[in-house]
Every structure is written in C-alpha cells, then in structure tokens.
Design an enzyme around this catalytic site. Structure first.
Site: not given
Ligand code: NAP
Length: 268
Positions: A20, A155, A162, A191, A195
């Site tokens: 995202i 979740y 969250k 999405i 994660a």
């Molecule tokens: P993503 O691409 O896997 O992004 C998650 C990020 O969190 C990664 O860059 C990961 O970095 C980072 N992270 C985890 N632990 C960390 C730490 N200790 N220090 C620094 N970075 C860390 O997945 P995403 O879905 O885009 O997630 C982004 C946000 O959107 C999250 O808050 C997620 O909960 C939220 N969200 C996601 C969805 C969905 O369905 N995908 C829906 C609503 C909200 P590394 O890979 O380097 O560990």
C-alpha cells in the site's frame, strides 16, 4: 503544477510493488513531493532500492520501528537533507503467525506486546520525531482496517492493534492540531500484499469482499494512494482525526444479501 510541489514526505512501509505504501509513494511522487523511505533491514534493502530509484528518493534509511536509534537516525537524515517534513505516512504492521488465526483467547502476552509495539505504538514514536520538523504544519496518516470496528475472523492480535491505531489517530489529532499538524487514518479494503498473506483465509475474505462490497470491486494500492494524496494535500486542510474508509463501501453494510440476490457490477 502538482498538489504536493515543494512538500517533503517520509513514507514507512514500502516492502515491494504490491505494498500500500508503494501506491502512496507513487501518488505523492507524481504530485511533485520529494520522497523519503525506510527499509526494514539489510536483506530488504535490495528489494526497496530499485523502487526508491524510480521516485528519485532523497533519503533511504534502514529503520526497524522497534528501535529508537533507527527512528532517531531516519528523522535526523530528513532534517539534515531538507530541514523540514510536511507529510508522514505510517504503513507498517506485524503480528506473529500464531497470533493471527485460531482462538482470540490464545493470543500470547509476548506476541500481543510485539504486534502493538510495531503496528500501533510506532505511530506515536514517529509523530514525536516528526513534530519538530513540521514547522509549517503537516499531515500524518496511517493505514487501518475494518477489523478494528467489527469482528473479522482470524485478525485477532492485528484487530486490537488497528483499534489502538484508530483511537491514537484521534488523540494525536487533538494533541498536534494547535501546530497545524493533521492526523488521519485510511481504513483500506483488503488488498493482496505480503502482510495480508499472513492472515489465514485471506483469499476467501477477498472473494467475499469483491462479491458484496457496494462497488463490487477490490481496492488497489493506487486507489489508496489517491485517497492519501487528498489527505496529504491542502484540499483536506480542515480534516483531522478522521478514519477515512477506502473500501468500496463495505463498512456501511449491516448484513450482506443472500448470494443469489447479489448483482455483479456489470449487470447493474
Ligand atoms: P506490506 O507490503 O507487507 O507492508 C507492511 C510493511 O510493514 C512492510 O514494509 C514491512 O517491512 C513493515 N514492517 C513490519 N515490521 C516492521 C518493523 N519492525 N519495522 C519497520 N517496518 C516493519 O503490506 P501492506 O498490506 O501494504 O501493509 C501496510 C499497512 O496497511 C499495514 O498497516 C496494514 O495493516 C495496513 N492494511 C492492509 C490491508 C490489506 O488488506 N493489505 C488493509 C487495510 C490496512 P518489511 O517487509 O521490511 O518487514
């Protein structure tokens, strides 16, 4: 002229092209912002570097959000390079696999503390370091999910993170408003990202969402990026403390219609 010309944005959470945060990064870069990014650790640097190059990223630093010295360093780098920060994006979350799925009652003390530290507390840790750099006001935003409001199977620990993030958004908005700093959250629909792959049954959840969400569409990182651009820009200058749903309308449903009554988008 771009909506974010002259603005400096620090974005946490680009892991790959599906992130995202990458949708947000591209939207901000296209709108004229100068981009600063983090990466999680040395092995991840190679993954993020080519993406950073695509948007002429000016600061790219290792930052594990659990480490205060890493956080200090990345904000110092932004200060040294630009002397200010206008936009901060928190798009970071983590929960141990065993704390996602299974019975909610089985969440461990250690797993709970770790996921809250990474996924929720880190927003405060970032906001505290951003405040002195946001001398002309600013926009801070994070990424949340509907599981903070209603029970979504599996979740578990992340849902609690969250919920914390959402109330923290409101407290931070109240705390930082007098400095012209706005704090909001985007509640994105599901999405397929790295994660999300950690959530058991995520594919079924996505299929259900596509079928019943009022707009009958999955949300993309690019669409979240456009909403983030709005929140970052002066178009949203009187909006703070808001949880903005970017979820094809899913959150308004109290009950979903029986499957046979659902019309696909193209038969409307
Ligand atoms: P993503 O691409 O896997 O992004 C998650 C990020 O969190 C990664 O860059 C990961 O970095 C980072 N992270 C985890 N632990 C960390 C730490 N200790 N220090 C620094 N970075 C860390 O997945 P995403 O879905 O885009 O997630 C982004 C946000 O959107 C999250 O808050 C997620 O909960 C939220 N969200 C996601 C969805 C969905 O369905 N995908 C829906 C609503 C909200 P590394 O890979 O380097 O560990």
């Amino acid at each position: 002229m771009g909506l974010l010309d002259g603005k400096v944005a620090l974005i946490f959470g680009v892991a790959n092209k599906n992130s995202i945060a990458w949708g947000v990064t591209k939207a901000f870069a296209d709108a004229g912002a100068t981009i600063c990014l983090n990466y999680g650790g040395e092995p991840l640097k190679r993954r993020v570097e080519p993406l950073a190059a695509e948007v002429n990223c000016s600061v790219l630093e290792e930052c594990d959000v659990q480490k205060d010295d890493h956080l200090d360093n990345i904000f110092q780098q932004v200060q040294a390079k630009h002397g200010k920060l206008d936009i901060l994006v928190h798009s970071v979350a983590f929960a141990r696999r065993e704390d996602l799925g299974g019975r909610f009652i089985d969440i461990s003390r250690e797993g709970f503390a770790q996921s809250m530290d990474i996924s929720a507390y880190s927003l405060v840790a970032m906001a505290k370091r951003a405040e002195p750099l946001m001398t002309a006001g600013g926009s801070i935003m994070s990424m949340t999910y509907y599981a903070a409001e209603k029970v979504i199977p599996d979740y578990n620990a992340m849902a609690v993170c969250k919920a914390a993030l959402e109330i923290m958004t409101k407290y931070l908005a109240a705390d930082m408003g007098f400095k012209g700093i706005r704090v909001n959250a985007i509640s994105a629909g599901p999405i397929k990202t790295l994660a999300a792959a950690g959530i058991p049954g995520f594919r079924d959840l996505l299929r259900h969402f596509d079928m019943v969400a009022p707009l009958r569409n999955s949300v993309t990182p690019e669409e979240v990026g456009q909403a983030a651009l709005f929140l970052a820009s002066d178009m949203a200058k009187m909006i703070t403390g808001e949880i903005m749903h970017v979820d094809a309308g899913y959150n308004v449903l109290g009950m979903t219609a029986p499957r046979e009554e659902l019309k696909p988008k193209d038969e409307a």
